[in-house]
Design an enzyme around this catalytic site. Structure first.
Site, PDB file in Angstrom:
ATOM      1  CE  LYS A 279      -8.455   2.509  -1.161  1.00 41.35           C
ATOM      2  NZ  LYS A 279      -7.906   1.949   0.074  1.00 41.35           N
TER       3      LYS A 279
ATOM      4  CG  ASP B 132      -1.972  -0.941   1.250  1.00 41.81           C
ATOM      5  OD1 ASP B 132      -2.416  -1.284   0.143  1.00 41.81           O
ATOM      6  OD2 ASP B 132      -2.402  -1.375   2.335  1.00 41.81           O
TER       7      ASP B 132
ATOM      8  CG  MET C 256      -8.347   6.274   8.123  1.00 40.94           C
ATOM      9  SD  MET C 256      -9.327   4.862   7.613  1.00 40.94           S
ATOM     10  CE  MET C 256     -10.114   4.366   9.131  1.00 40.94           C
TER      11      MET C 256
HETATM   12  N1  SAH Z   1      -3.428  -0.191   9.767  1.00 37.75           N
HETATM   13  C1  SAH Z   1      -2.928   1.117   9.992  1.00 37.75           C
HETATM   14  C2  SAH Z   1      -3.993   2.185   9.828  1.00 37.75           C
HETATM   15  C3  SAH Z   1      -4.560   2.274   8.437  1.00 37.75           C
HETATM   16  S1  SAH Z   1      -5.799   3.476   8.300  1.00 37.75           S
HETATM   17  C4  SAH Z   1      -2.289   1.179  11.384  1.00 37.75           C
HETATM   18  O1  SAH Z   1      -2.428   0.265  12.156  1.00 37.75           O
HETATM   19  O2  SAH Z   1      -1.607   2.178  11.676  1.00 37.75           O
HETATM   20  C5  SAH Z   1      -4.881   4.851   7.738  1.00 37.75           C
HETATM   21  C6  SAH Z   1      -4.800   5.900   8.796  1.00 37.75           C
HETATM   22  O3  SAH Z   1      -3.807   5.544   9.738  1.00 37.75           O
HETATM   23  C7  SAH Z   1      -4.389   7.255   8.301  1.00 37.75           C
HETATM   24  O4  SAH Z   1      -5.483   7.968   7.764  1.00 37.75           O
HETATM   25  C8  SAH Z   1      -3.876   7.893   9.573  1.00 37.75           C
HETATM   26  O5  SAH Z   1      -4.943   8.314  10.384  1.00 37.75           O
HETATM   27  C9  SAH Z   1      -3.216   6.714  10.254  1.00 37.75           C
HETATM   28  N2  SAH Z   1      -1.787   6.664   9.986  1.00 37.75           N
HETATM   29  C10 SAH Z   1      -1.106   5.696   9.373  1.00 37.75           C
HETATM   30  N3  SAH Z   1       0.207   5.976   9.352  1.00 37.75           N
HETATM   31  C11 SAH Z   1       0.361   7.144   9.981  1.00 37.75           C
HETATM   32  C12 SAH Z   1       1.483   7.961  10.318  1.00 37.75           C
HETATM   33  N4  SAH Z   1       2.730   7.622   9.979  1.00 37.75           N
HETATM   34  N5  SAH Z   1       1.271   9.106  10.998  1.00 37.75           N
HETATM   35  C13 SAH Z   1       0.027   9.470  11.364  1.00 37.75           C
HETATM   36  N6  SAH Z   1      -1.062   8.740  11.075  1.00 37.75           N
HETATM   37  C14 SAH Z   1      -0.916   7.588  10.402  1.00 37.75           C
END
Ligand code: SAH
Length: 526
Positions: free
Chosen positions: A64, A42, A179
């Site tokens: 995406k 991703d 998100m």
């Molecule tokens: N599975 C992932 C989350 C996926 S949903 C996890 O466990 O972290 C995607 C959301 O995760 C983004 O919209 C944001 O809110 C958050 N996110 C993922 N990576 C991030 C990062 N490095 N810094 C801040 N938010 C992050």
């Protein structure tokens, strides 16, 4: 490795890649990446993790991103199933943890339905890691009684919301919204409407754990205006709770000396790692753009001739770690081992070269205090070279000063090229991209040899140099490199006292720390 035929199905590994910092991948995830036949990843996955994947592995991007082709979820599920039918190890690499707002659950269910074997490797979720790197402990005794991960994806104003806003607002809990950037004003409004104090501390963490991590702090009342003012874009987390206040004391990541600095590494691929790692340890965003590549010399004739009669050599001179490695490899390839070097005296230009020698059990008899050819010449003053056979195992195109001076000192000198430094043309695309617009330029360029300068200039085109040289600071490993850089129009801002990689990083650190102090002092005066 198992390679399934039609009847045999591979296994799909849903792997959490962690939040961004490539060091936060689990050991289990790394081990699987190393034997992946295909990796499906991703856009939240740090592309650096793909360096663990073998050369032959198929890489499929399904993220995406605006303007790019993306696969819908059902298609991704289908792809996983199809790949498992022809490949043994199918890695599905996902941001953070696969099962936390990552649609990993849906993918696992689709695999289960299709009867495809699968395993899930947890990852560090952004809600834990990004808070940590922002200096916010997710929980603290006395401040909260629970930690809640909430999706910010759904419109908080919609009727029959899946989220119990009343309960969220009432609880003494740290709230972490994933998100939620697009819905930030509505999220904060909902919490306030349902009774949470508008003064509750709140933060938004963008690109957490990455060198461009950006944290905004405010209260439930102010945070969405602050985010709007800087046009904050995803990926970001919203954190609500008293723990946000601890950031002032606990923010460790952003305090690193090179935090936020984008630093270009131009060394050859195999050697870039150590410099890049040291820079990252100091908080920098190291961008690896190998300008050079180390390959065989045009001809081995000269090296092979001296290698055929090592007993005739009195002095063997090395001027780089590459020279050592290449010479030793050629020696081994000729069917003998280190004993063939017998009583030959060895001279090394400096600490890194001596370190390379040490790996073969060799300790140089001579090493100058300053790590350049002139230093080596000075060191040789203490030795009688009259009629001595001296072999220089080095790069094909190198400066003449050393062989010429040794000849004048009475030695019989043979230059034995053991490698050649050429332009790494695979870096062209990335170079063009990096230097397209000044806004994307890095803060620093590091040059660790004259050839990195020359080939870098070729990579980005000589016509671009004046613009780059005036906008980007230059760090050079030593005076010879500096001279070459100057010849092309670069002004060296940083050069270490000792011409070694760790010292180059130290010099950068002390420059940037000084810059911070200078800025601070300037701020005080005005
Ligand atoms: N599975 C992932 C989350 C996926 S949903 C996890 O466990 O972290 C995607 C959301 O995760 C983004 O919209 C944001 O809110 C958050 N996110 C993922 N990576 C991030 C990062 N490095 N810094 C801040 N938010 C992050």
């Amino acid at each position: 490795m198992k390679s399934p035929g039609k009847s045999e199905t591979g296994t799909v590994y849903l792997i959490g890649s962690g939040p961004g910092d490539p060091g936060l991948l689990t050991l289990k995830g790394q081990a699987l990446l190393k034997k992946a036949d295909v990796v499906i990843y991703d856009n939240l996955v740090n592309s650096e993790l793909l360096n663990w994947v073998p050369e032959h592995t198929e890489r499929i991007y399904v993220g995406k991103k605006a303007g790019q082709h993306t696969l819908r979820q059902e298609k991704i599920n289908q792809l996983l199933i199809e790949k498992a039918q022809t490949r043994a190890v199918v890695v599905r690499l996902k941001g953070g943890d696969p099962y936390i707002f990552g649609r990993g659950g849906e993918e696992a269910l689709a695999l289960w339905e299709a009867g495809i074997p699968f395993e899930v490797v947890p990852g560090i979720t952004a809600g834990a890691a990004a808070l940590n790197y922002a200096g916010i402990p997710a929980t603290l005794r006395g401040m909260d009684a629970s930690l809640t991960f909430v999706t910010g994806h759904e419109d908080p104003a919609k009727e029959n919301s899946d989220i119990n806003w009343k309960a969220l607002a009432a609880e003494k809990s740290t709230l972490v919204f994933y998100m939620g950037v697009g819905q930030l004003p509505k999220i904060t409004a909902q919490l306030i409407t349902h009774g949470k104090s508008p003064q509750t501390p709140a933060a938004v963490i963008r690109n957490g754990t990455l060198p461009d991590q950006n944290v905004l702090v405010g209260t439930l009342e102010t945070i969405s205006d602050r985010a709007k003012a800087v046009r904050l874009a995803p990926p970001a987390l919203i954190v609500v709770g008293e723990v946000v206040n601890l950031r002032e004391k606990l923010s460790w990541f952003e305090k690193k000396p090179l935090f936020g600095k984008r630093i270009l590494v131009t060394r050859a691929q195999g050697q870039a790692g150590s410099l890049a790692d040291l820079l990252r340890e100091q908080g920098a965003a190291a961008i690896v753009l190998p300008a050079i590549e180390i390959v065989d010399p045009e001809s081995w004739k000269s090296a092979d001739e001296v290698l055929a009669h090592p007993e005739r050599i009195d002095w063997l001179v090395f001027t780089s770690a590459n020279g050592v490695k290449r010479w030793m490899q050629r020696l081994f390839d000729s069917g003998v081992d280190v004993r063939a070097l017998g009583k030959i005296q060895i001279a090394s230009i400096g600490a890194a070269t001596s370190e390379a020698l040490k790996n073969y059990g060799l300790i140089p008899d001579l090493q100058p205090a300053s790590f350049i050819a002139e230093g080596l010449i000075e060191a040789f003053q203490t030795v009688s070279l009259k009629n001595k056979t001296v072999v220089l195992a080095r790069a094909e195109a190198a400066r003449d000063v050393l062989p010429e001076t040794l000849k004048q000192m009475g030695a019989i000198v043979t230059v034995a090229p053991v490698y050649r430094t050429i332009l790494n043309s695979r870096s062209r695309e990335m170079a063009a991209h990096l230097f397209e617009k000044p806004a994307a330029f890095p803060d620093w360029i590091t040059f660790t040899s004259s050839s990195t300068v020359e080939k870098f200039v070729q990579l980005i085109g000589a016509e671009k140099i004046p613009q780059v040289a005036s906008a980007v600071k230059t760090a050079c490993i030593g005076p010879i490199t500096q001279k070459t850089a100057e010849r092309f129009g670069f002004h060296t801002t940083v050069m270490p006292k000792q011409f070694l990689i760790p010292d180059l990083v130290k010099a950068l650190v002390s420059y940037e720390m000084g810059a911070k102090t200078r800025k601070f002092q300037k701020g005080k005066i005005t």
